[in-house]
Design a protein around this motif. Structure first.
Motif, PDB file in Angstrom:
ATOM      1  N   GLU A  52       6.133 -12.257  14.212  1.00  0.00           N
ATOM      2  CA  GLU A  52       7.294 -11.401  13.971  1.00  0.00           C
ATOM      3  C   GLU A  52       6.879  -9.970  13.625  1.00  0.00           C
ATOM      4  OE1 GLU A  52      10.074 -13.077  11.156  1.00  0.00           O
ATOM      5  OE2 GLU A  52       9.689 -15.102  11.885  1.00  0.00           O
ATOM      6  N   HIS A  53       5.577  -9.701  13.655  1.00  0.00           N
ATOM      7  CA  HIS A  53       5.016  -8.373  13.374  1.00  0.00           C
ATOM      8  C   HIS A  53       5.265  -7.928  11.931  1.00  0.00           C
ATOM      9  CE1 HIS A  53       4.344  -8.133  17.657  1.00  0.00           C
ATOM     10  NE2 HIS A  53       5.636  -8.320  17.877  1.00  0.00           N
ATOM     11  N   LEU A  54       5.446  -8.889  11.026  1.00  0.00           N
ATOM     12  CA  LEU A  54       5.589  -8.564   9.613  1.00  0.00           C
ATOM     13  C   LEU A  54       4.255  -8.647   8.879  1.00  0.00           C
ATOM     14  CD1 LEU A  54       8.949 -10.371   8.727  1.00  0.00           C
ATOM     15  CD2 LEU A  54       8.550  -7.908   8.916  1.00  0.00           C
ATOM     16  N   VAL A  55       3.295  -9.345   9.480  1.00  0.00           N
ATOM     17  CA  VAL A  55       1.975  -9.528   8.884  1.00  0.00           C
ATOM     18  C   VAL A  55       0.915  -9.245   9.943  1.00  0.00           C
ATOM     19  CG1 VAL A  55       0.376 -11.296   8.034  1.00  0.00           C
ATOM     20  CG2 VAL A  55       2.679 -11.163   7.093  1.00  0.00           C
ATOM     21  N   THR A  56      -0.173  -8.647   9.522  1.00  0.00           N
ATOM     22  CA  THR A  56      -1.299  -8.355  10.413  1.00  0.00           C
ATOM     23  C   THR A  56      -2.545  -9.062   9.884  1.00  0.00           C
ATOM     24  OG1 THR A  56      -0.379  -6.163  10.885  1.00  0.00           O
ATOM     25  CG2 THR A  56      -2.695  -6.531  11.463  1.00  0.00           C
ATOM     26  N   VAL A  57      -3.284  -9.708  10.777  1.00  0.00           N
ATOM     27  CA  VAL A  57      -4.522 -10.382  10.390  1.00  0.00           C
ATOM     28  C   VAL A  57      -5.637  -9.357  10.267  1.00  0.00           C
ATOM     29  CG1 VAL A  57      -6.259 -12.086  11.038  1.00  0.00           C
ATOM     30  CG2 VAL A  57      -3.845 -12.526  11.520  1.00  0.00           C
ATOM     31  N   GLN A  58      -6.391  -9.439   9.173  1.00  0.00           N
ATOM     32  CA  GLN A  58      -7.576  -8.612   8.983  1.00  0.00           C
ATOM     33  C   GLN A  58      -8.795  -9.522   9.003  1.00  0.00           C
ATOM     34  OE1 GLN A  58      -6.753  -4.886   6.410  1.00  0.00           O
ATOM     35  NE2 GLN A  58      -6.066  -6.611   5.170  1.00  0.00           N
ATOM     36  N   PRO A  59      -9.572  -9.497  10.073  1.00  0.00           N
ATOM     37  CA  PRO A  59     -10.714 -10.411  10.202  1.00  0.00           C
ATOM     38  C   PRO A  59     -11.621 -10.401   8.976  1.00  0.00           C
ATOM     39  CG  PRO A  59     -10.369  -9.187  12.233  1.00  0.00           C
ATOM     40  CD  PRO A  59      -9.449  -8.581  11.220  1.00  0.00           C
ATOM     41  N   ARG A  60     -11.884 -11.605   8.470  1.00  0.00           N
ATOM     42  CA  ARG A  60     -12.766 -11.838   7.326  1.00  0.00           C
ATOM     43  C   ARG A  60     -12.251 -11.214   6.026  1.00  0.00           C
ATOM     44  NH1 ARG A  60     -15.756 -10.577  11.610  1.00  0.00           N
ATOM     45  NH2 ARG A  60     -16.031  -8.419  10.913  1.00  0.00           N
ATOM     46  N   GLN A  61     -11.029 -10.697   6.037  1.00  0.00           N
ATOM     47  CA  GLN A  61     -10.494 -10.074   4.831  1.00  0.00           C
ATOM     48  C   GLN A  61      -9.169 -10.684   4.387  1.00  0.00           C
ATOM     49  OE1 GLN A  61     -10.477  -5.752   4.802  1.00  0.00           O
ATOM     50  NE2 GLN A  61     -12.004  -5.707   6.428  1.00  0.00           N
TER      51      GLN A  61
END
Length: 216
Positions: A52-61
């Motif tokens: 839904e574009h409310l959350v963004t994945v940050q690799p390893r973070q």
């Protein structure tokens, strides 16, 4: 309701209400502790919110609440400008008198800023459901929820804002809908949403949390 649905609803509400502000970082373990669940339903909820574009994945973070770009805010409000008048028109054409009469509960408002956000969401949600079109109502309710987030983020520009004018616009729209005056209702709802864009976008532009543009 299934556990994973509970976590999704709670987390989505916390994001839209800005309990998690745009740009905030989140970790699965912290969220699991917050909602007193295991990490799996949290992970499932985050994946849905990513779509839904409310959350963004940050690799390893971990994860980050997606910042609001001006272009995305404008797109959201323009989509609402296309969809909400269609819902109003459907309601005028098809809704029984009893459904339109139920809008009378929104003729008056008293309370503070947060109370107004709740009142305003309730009114526009009622318009969506009055259409009788389930798909249109679902899409519009999602837009209304995300618009709440825009208003909260821009709250510095709206403090002290007198809601009387907005309530008067709601009353005028209710009058037109109950009289089945399609053209008048269309004019009112379009002007109402247009005024929201003119009020909110400049405030977003001045808010340091907001990113100017989003990469496609």
């Amino acid at each position: 309701m299934l556990l994973r649905e509970n976590v999704y609803d709670l987390l989505r509400t916390d994001i839209l209400c800005c309990r998690f502000a745009p740009g905030d970082e989140m970790r699965e373990q912290d969220l699991a502790e917050r909602y007193s669940v295991s990490r799996q339903p949290v992970r499932d909820a985050l994946l849905r919110l990513q779509r839904e574009h409310l959350v963004t994945v940050q690799p390893r973070q971990g994860y980050r609440v997606t910042p609001i770009s001006l272009s995305d805010a404008r797109d959201l409000l323009r989509f609402r400008l296309a969809l909400e008048p269609a819902c109003v028109a459907e309601a005028i054409e098809s809704a029984p008198d009893s459904v339109l009469k139920s809008l009378d509960e929104f003729r008056r408002f008293s309370g503070g800023h947060e109370d107004f956000i709740t009142y305003n969401r309730g009114f526009h949600t009622a318009l969506a459901h009055a259409s009788g079109n389930r798909r249109m109502a679902t899409a519009l309710c999602d837009l209304i929820g995300q618009a709440d987030r825009l208003v909260r983020v821009s709250i510095s520009n709206l403090k002290g804002h007198d809601p009387a004018k907005l309530v008067a616009e709601h009353v005028a729209l209710i009058d037109a809908m109950q009289s089945r005056e399609t053209r008048t209702a269309a004019r009112i709802i379009k002007a109402h949403i247009g005024a929201t864009e003119k009020r909110v976008l400049p405030a977003l532009k001045r808010n340091a949390v907001i990113v100017e543009e989003r990469s496609l």
